[in-house]
Design a protein around this motif. Structure first.
Motif, PDB file in Angstrom:
ATOM      1  N   HIS A   1      -1.751   8.135  -0.555  1.00 35.49           N
ATOM      2  CA  HIS A   1      -2.722   8.578   0.449  1.00 35.49           C
ATOM      3  C   HIS A   1      -3.336   7.358   1.135  1.00 35.49           C
ATOM      4  N   ALA A   2      -3.215   7.303   2.444  1.00 34.77           N
ATOM      5  CA  ALA A   2      -3.547   6.068   3.160  1.00 34.77           C
ATOM      6  C   ALA A   2      -5.030   5.721   3.067  1.00 34.77           C
ATOM      7  N   VAL A   3      -5.897   6.707   3.228  1.00 39.33           N
ATOM      8  CA  VAL A   3      -7.336   6.410   3.184  1.00 39.33           C
ATOM      9  C   VAL A   3      -7.721   5.947   1.782  1.00 39.33           C
ATOM     10  N   ARG A   4      -7.204   6.621   0.777  1.00 39.74           N
ATOM     11  CA  ARG A   4      -7.458   6.193  -0.601  1.00 39.74           C
ATOM     12  C   ARG A   4      -7.002   4.745  -0.809  1.00 39.74           C
ATOM     13  N   ALA A   5      -5.773   4.445  -0.378  1.00 43.93           N
ATOM     14  CA  ALA A   5      -5.211   3.107  -0.593  1.00 43.93           C
ATOM     15  C   ALA A   5      -6.058   2.040   0.096  1.00 43.93           C
ATOM     16  N   LEU A   6      -6.563   2.355   1.272  1.00 46.18           N
ATOM     17  CA  LEU A   6      -7.309   1.354   2.045  1.00 46.18           C
ATOM     18  C   LEU A   6      -8.742   1.201   1.555  1.00 46.18           C
ATOM     19  N   TYR A   7      -9.405   2.279   1.192  1.00 53.01           N
ATOM     20  CA  TYR A   7     -10.742   2.152   0.590  1.00 53.01           C
ATOM     21  C   TYR A   7     -10.640   1.351  -0.706  1.00 53.01           C
ATOM     22  N   LEU A   8      -9.603   1.630  -1.469  1.00 53.74           N
ATOM     23  CA  LEU A   8      -9.411   0.894  -2.721  1.00 53.74           C
ATOM     24  C   LEU A   8      -9.220  -0.593  -2.445  1.00 53.74           C
ATOM     25  N   SER A   9      -8.420  -0.910  -1.440  1.00 54.56           N
ATOM     26  CA  SER A   9      -8.173  -2.311  -1.097  1.00 54.56           C
ATOM     27  C   SER A   9      -9.460  -3.005  -0.670  1.00 54.56           C
ATOM     28  N   ALA A  10     -10.264  -2.315   0.125  1.00 51.81           N
ATOM     29  CA  ALA A  10     -11.530  -2.910   0.568  1.00 51.81           C
ATOM     30  C   ALA A  10     -12.409  -3.223  -0.644  1.00 51.81           C
ATOM     31  N   GLY A  11     -12.490  -2.278  -1.563  1.00 51.43           N
ATOM     32  CA  GLY A  11     -13.285  -2.505  -2.769  1.00 51.43           C
ATOM     33  C   GLY A  11     -12.714  -3.619  -3.624  1.00 51.43           C
ATOM     34  N   ALA A  12     -11.386  -3.689  -3.691  1.00 54.18           N
ATOM     35  CA  ALA A  12     -10.751  -4.738  -4.499  1.00 54.18           C
ATOM     36  C   ALA A  12     -11.034  -6.125  -3.923  1.00 54.18           C
ATOM     37  N   VAL A  13     -11.050  -6.237  -2.598  1.00 51.01           N
ATOM     38  CA  VAL A  13     -11.391  -7.532  -1.989  1.00 51.01           C
ATOM     39  C   VAL A  13     -12.829  -7.896  -2.347  1.00 51.01           C
ATOM     40  N   ASP A  14     -13.730  -6.937  -2.226  1.00 54.96           N
ATOM     41  CA  ASP A  14     -15.132  -7.216  -2.567  1.00 54.96           C
ATOM     42  C   ASP A  14     -15.262  -7.721  -4.006  1.00 54.96           C
TER      43      ASP A  14
ATOM     44  N   THR B   1       2.329  -4.233   4.223  1.00 55.30           N
ATOM     45  CA  THR B   1       1.990  -2.977   4.901  1.00 55.30           C
ATOM     46  C   THR B   1       2.009  -3.161   6.412  1.00 55.30           C
ATOM     47  N   LEU B   2       1.517  -4.306   6.884  1.00 53.18           N
ATOM     48  CA  LEU B   2       1.566  -4.563   8.320  1.00 53.18           C
ATOM     49  C   LEU B   2       3.001  -4.757   8.804  1.00 53.18           C
ATOM     50  N   ALA B   3       3.803  -5.411   7.992  1.00 53.16           N
ATOM     51  CA  ALA B   3       5.171  -5.707   8.413  1.00 53.16           C
ATOM     52  C   ALA B   3       6.071  -4.491   8.372  1.00 53.16           C
ATOM     53  N   ARG B   4       5.729  -3.496   7.537  1.00 54.28           N
ATOM     54  CA  ARG B   4       6.693  -2.411   7.311  1.00 54.28           C
ATOM     55  C   ARG B   4       6.133  -0.989   7.345  1.00 54.28           C
ATOM     56  N   ARG B   5       4.818  -0.853   7.336  1.00 52.43           N
ATOM     57  CA  ARG B   5       4.267   0.503   7.197  1.00 52.43           C
ATOM     58  C   ARG B   5       3.133   0.793   8.171  1.00 52.43           C
ATOM     59  N   THR B   6       3.147   0.128   9.315  1.00 55.03           N
ATOM     60  CA  THR B   6       2.059   0.306  10.267  1.00 55.03           C
ATOM     61  C   THR B   6       2.636   0.670  11.627  1.00 55.03           C
ATOM     62  N   HIS B   7       2.017   1.645  12.252  1.00 55.16           N
ATOM     63  CA  HIS B   7       2.455   2.064  13.580  1.00 55.16           C
ATOM     64  C   HIS B   7       2.005   1.047  14.637  1.00 55.16           C
ATOM     65  N   LEU B   8       2.614   1.114  15.815  1.00 57.09           N
ATOM     66  CA  LEU B   8       2.283   0.178  16.894  1.00 57.09           C
ATOM     67  C   LEU B   8       0.795   0.206  17.226  1.00 57.09           C
ATOM     68  N   THR B   9       0.183   1.358  17.109  1.00 56.37           N
ATOM     69  CA  THR B   9      -1.253   1.497  17.383  1.00 56.37           C
ATOM     70  C   THR B   9      -2.132   0.842  16.323  1.00 56.37           C
ATOM     71  N   GLY B  10      -1.522   0.363  15.250  1.00 53.96           N
ATOM     72  CA  GLY B  10      -2.294  -0.101  14.097  1.00 53.96           C
ATOM     73  C   GLY B  10      -2.590   1.035  13.133  1.00 53.96           C
TER      74      GLY B  10
ATOM     75  N   LEU C   1       0.847  -1.187   0.000  1.00 54.08           N
ATOM     76  CA  LEU C   1       0.000   0.000   0.000  1.00 54.08           C
ATOM     77  C   LEU C   1       0.886   1.240   0.000  1.00 54.08           C
ATOM     78  N   ARG C   2       0.462   2.242  -0.744  1.00 53.73           N
ATOM     79  CA  ARG C   2       1.277   3.442  -0.893  1.00 53.73           C
ATOM     80  C   ARG C   2       0.361   4.613  -1.231  1.00 53.73           C
TER      81      ARG C   2
END
Lengths: 626, 626
Positions: B246-259, B280-289, B243-244
């Motif tokens: 804008h984070a919200v854009r990337a994640l909304y897109l991912s959700a739609g792609a899974v659907d 993204t979890l292994a390298r681009r996520t803060h401790l808080t998630g 994932l790269r």
């Protein structure tokens, strides 16, 4: 008097380009490349993008589609300043002809009342001074007046300086006593007016600079997008504790405030800038001397927020830091201020321009995570592109012309004089030929510093008697020594000034030894972003690792170093003991750090300024301890 | 079927708000506060700022001065979605009346052909779809359709769902086969269309979602200001590695792609999103998630660029991460995805809203350097203000309504079912009453988790025979155990699923023990920004230090901790052994770190989500090791 900054009072006398000459070495080369390549490169881009043509089109009085951002006029002025200093140094007739052309083009766009700006006030444009937060009109005049100073000092009165006078008078008319009580969103007019007052003897300009300094911080500007601290309109200059907001704005403002403080005898104002400067050095400056920690607003962050990968460290902030440090040095006589000039010059300014002077960094981060090439095409890059490669031009392209004017005048930062002798601030192959106590005093410096730590200062002429040569001993220079003309060697303290007094005769030599051996440097523990790291410095030069020099195509993210082993110098290169790791994982947080073992390697470091000259690479100055 | 996400296939069956009910505890409280305060608060601000009135004014057909940014319509839709879920849960007649009012207002602004947007296409406005990079028209439809899904599932067909259908048909008409081969600069229409297809049975909408997913990354958008990666138009979804942008854009897109992947049987696409998610979890996520490292473009940074002070970790990225994780979980049946939901829910989402649900964080950094109050006044704050206090509203105010719709539906993330039993994903006081293999199966959870690690799952009804209750064992839960209804206790592995199979009768209990004792956590050594630090977690809850809890008014910058001493729990509070320093210096780099000695202190930590509830404070999650 080809001298950029000539305060009305002060313990030391700045010298001109006719008194200090670079005779080779790194800075001589920089100056030559600047003259041969950079000035022409900038002229080409300003023409190609229509930023010069804006003046011609504005002069027609007809509506026109203006090219460039709101401050693009200032690029033309900064280039004019670079040309003026260069003409003063060499008398280059080709450059003189081009300067005359520019004068005609700019002059044609000036209004009857002295107003000069291609962005406002013409048919179809917004009214003059209707948008002081972002309009940059006064900022542009500031750069115009700095160019005017260069022209006055290197040539004398001409069409260019006359148009500068009309512009300065116009500014005083509009913003002077009884006029609009406003300031510009980007400080610069202050330092421009103050020096133009010195160059012309017109005290009205100094008074106007003083008014702008006093008004700043009284919230005459709107909130803008980033808040009033962005343009230092949150707190009056004399009340602020630290530099804050947009770094270039903050530093241009400081430079102007020092000028006003010195020429009006306002010691409280001078002290306020010193206080802010000291705290900025202690808490808001990168190892390279770079300033600015925020991409979003090109600003200082809070204390100790100094991320190497997002170190904005804008090239122009480097220029502006040199301007401020030099003025503080002249105001106080404290050679220590030249430490920061040395650090910025070697690590920010010199590295911001490519060796050929035709591409530039806008930001100078100390850590580049990915080895990316420049985007394809030959257009101007977005200035906030966080890439690791120099670009020929930017959409906001303040750095190329700013570097050009600085390299053109760089020699003057090497030395000053007073009634008893000469002070040497920077060590480089150069000649100093000036007047001390009414008599000629001439020196040459012979050195390959900082490659080598030996600096020979040879007296060429001394028409007076006893003279003092003062030498800045950098704060990092533990174990420096000075050998006088009588052969006596004295250890001198790091961070001090070494003074050698003698009745010098031609051929007398002072030998300065500066310990430039590569050394480990660690950060204050409060700098979160580089905790657990060390960097290597060699003299004033900050070194870095590039992925190109790592074994097996490893990335700098996989590097750790052993700082208990001193860096090794071999064949003119510096090596550190390192390990290269190969790590993996699903979730990067847990009860224990993964095993830190890696493959041992000896890794070569290069000067930070030479980064990105061998193709795309990941790069870091701060090396994680293994 | 009051269920937000209902994939066309998959190993697990999501439950609805009628099947899972929060019966108290933290999330019950969040839901109640959301219903009592947040929805009304948002409605008040949308009215006050004219963002609802935009629809009324657009409906007149006359030119009007529009309020808000280009995406403000979507706030109205997200609030409508929150209201629809809340109506589904409680049947609140007051809310139903307001929903009907909103329907009338929105519906009046819809054009004959289904077009609906208050920013484009009206007299004096730019033409429809003339600015897909920044116009957000399709983005707004996406949120409209998500609201339409909520209404269809909680109520059934009505005026609102009919206007949603017209809008969806319009989108297919304009952007479908033979139409404009374009995408929106902000992904969201994809996930909206895909679920609306499920809710209506209209496969045309799914096909349109598929087209948008396939087009993304083919460079149909201009470069914009931040480059095409910003809106994921640089690389096709199925080719990307991480994932790269804008984070919200990337994640909304991912959700739609899974659907789309799930409903079209496109396993390669599903695998592509999983691959990106894992990295993204292994390298681009803060401790808080939290996700997102860049203020300037609200974007993911490169791998391991996770600065706690500039952790953007936008609240909406938290919402979007939950959306994506939940869909991946439903697609794969892997309860491990719910680990991230738990982490984000406790640390990002819950903390993003004040306890009273009337103020919000837009960004959720893990480190706040200065104890600043909110600026004076009661206006909306700039969304990128890096302050440490929650604000009632922002100029870009996507988070309040996004949190409102998420809290309103949060219960559904607790449990799923399949033909053999029920899977428990989140532990909270709740009841689950559903059908398994054709027969009723009802459970209650009794717990004060995560304050306490004991979770009692009591069977209330089992009309079938043998059933399996599956329990997610979080990855951090070393030493967890499960006691079955027969009294047998089994140790279960962290990061696994514990399955208890029995012929359960009413009153049977499963007792899960999760080791929530406070523990030290250290980061991957590649995360430069937190090197040499440790954090304390307690169960899924990330803790932080606030300056308020330091002795003598010290700042968190002066704190170091001793992570060799385990955190101590006393009276429901967590304490760590620390030292508080008092350091000073002129230049923060040198040959040796200043002496690290300080005053010893025991320092209380608080849950990160409870930060900034006691007044301005400096705060940090990652604590430097002494």
């Amino acid at each position: 008097m080809t001298t950029p900054v000539v305060p009305g009072r002060g313990p030391l006398r700045p010298l001109g380009l006719n008194e200090v000459r670079l005779t080779g070495g790194h800075w001589g080369e920089r100056q030559a490349v600047n003259a041969a390549n950079t000035i022409g490169h900038c002229l080409h881009w300003l023409e190609q993008l229509g930023w010069i043509d804006n003046f011609t089109r504005a002069a027609t009085g007809a509506p026109f589609e203006r090219a460039g951002r709101e401050f693009s006029d200032s690029e033309v002025y900064k280039l004019a300043e670079a040309m003026a200093w260069e003409i003063g140094r060499t008398g280059d007739p080709g450059l003189e002809a081009r300067f005359a052309e520019l004068t005609a083009i700019i002059g044609a766009a000036q209004e009857e009342d002295g107003y000069l700006n291609t962005m406002f006030g013409h048919p179809g444009q917004r009214p003059r001074y209707s948008e002081l937060e972002w309009g940059h009109e006064l900022y542009c005049y500031g750069h115009l007046l700095q160019a005017g100073v260069a022209r006055l000092r290197c040539y004398g009165e001409d069409g260019f300086t006359r148009l500068c006078r009309r512009a300065a008078d116009h500014v005083c008319d509009v913003f002077g006593p009884g006029g609009a009580e406003k300031v510009c969103g980007h400080a610069e007019i202050e330092v421009g007016l103050a020096e133009f007052a010195r160059a012309t003897g017109e005290t009205r300009y100094l008074e106007q600079a003083r008014l702008f300094i006093e008004r700043r911080g009284t919230r005459t500007l709107g909130d803008g997008g980033f808040g009033r601290a962005y343009y230092q309109d949150d707190v009056p200059v004399r009340e602020a504790e630290v530099l804050r907001g947009h770094a270039v704005r903050a530093l241009y403002l400081s430079a102007g405030a020092v000028d006003v403080a010195v020429d009006t005898g306002d010691d409280a104002l001078l002290e306020a800038v010193r206080r802010q400067w000291d705290r900025t050095l202690a808490r808001r400056t990168h190892l390279t001397g770079g300033m600015g920690s925020r991409y979003i607003d090109e600003a200082f962050g809070p204390d100790f927020a100094l991320p190497p990968d997002r170190a904005y460290s804008e090239s122009c902030a480097g220029v502006a830091a040199v301007m401020t440090a030099w003025r503080l040095m002249l105001a106080t006589g404290d050679l220590g201020y030249s430490d920061l000039i040395e650090r910025v010059a070697w690590n920010v300014l010199s590295g911001a321009a490519a060796p050929d002077g035709r591409s530039f960094f806008y930001a100078n981060p100390l850590h580049v995570r990915t080895a990316d090439p420049l985007p394809p095409g030959d257009g101007a890059l977005p200035h906030q592109a966080a890439g690791g490669q120099r670009a020929p031009w930017y959409d906001v392209s303040c750095c190329p012309t700013n570097l050009a004017r600085t390299f053109a005048q760089f020699a003057v930062y090497l030395a000053t004089a007073d009634e008893t002798g000469v002070q040497l601030h920077q060590y480089a192959p150069a000649s100093v030929d000036t007047v001390v106590g009414g008599s000629r005093f001439a020196l040459t410096m012979v050195t390959s510093y900082p490659d080598d730590g030996a600096v020979v200062v040879r007296v060429e002429a001394n028409d007076g008697g006893e003279r003092t040569v003062s030498l800045r001993i950098p704060a990092w220079a533990e174990g420096a020594s000075v050998t006088g003309p009588d052969g006596t060697t004295t250890e001198v303290e790091a961070g001090s000034t070494a003074a050698v007094t003698a009745d010098f005769g031609p051929g007398d030599e002072i030998r300065l030894h500066l310990p430039v051996t590569a050394r480990w440097t660690v950060p204050d523990p409060r700098i979160d972003a580089v905790r657990g790291c060390a960097a290597v410095e060699r003299g004033p030069v900050v070194l870095c690792a590039e992925s190109i020099d790592l074994p097996g195509g490893a990335d700098v993210a996989e590097l750790t170093v052993d700082a208990s082993v001193p860096p090794v110098e071999r064949d003119g290169r510096v090596f550190v003991s390192a390990q290269v790791h190969d790590r993996d994982g699903d979730w990067p947080y847990g009860p224990a750090t993964p095993d830190g073992e890696g493959k041992s390697a000896e890794v070569a470091l290069i000067p930070f300024r030479r980064r990105a000259t061998r193709g795309p690479a990941s790069m870091r100055v701060w090396l994680p301890l293994g």
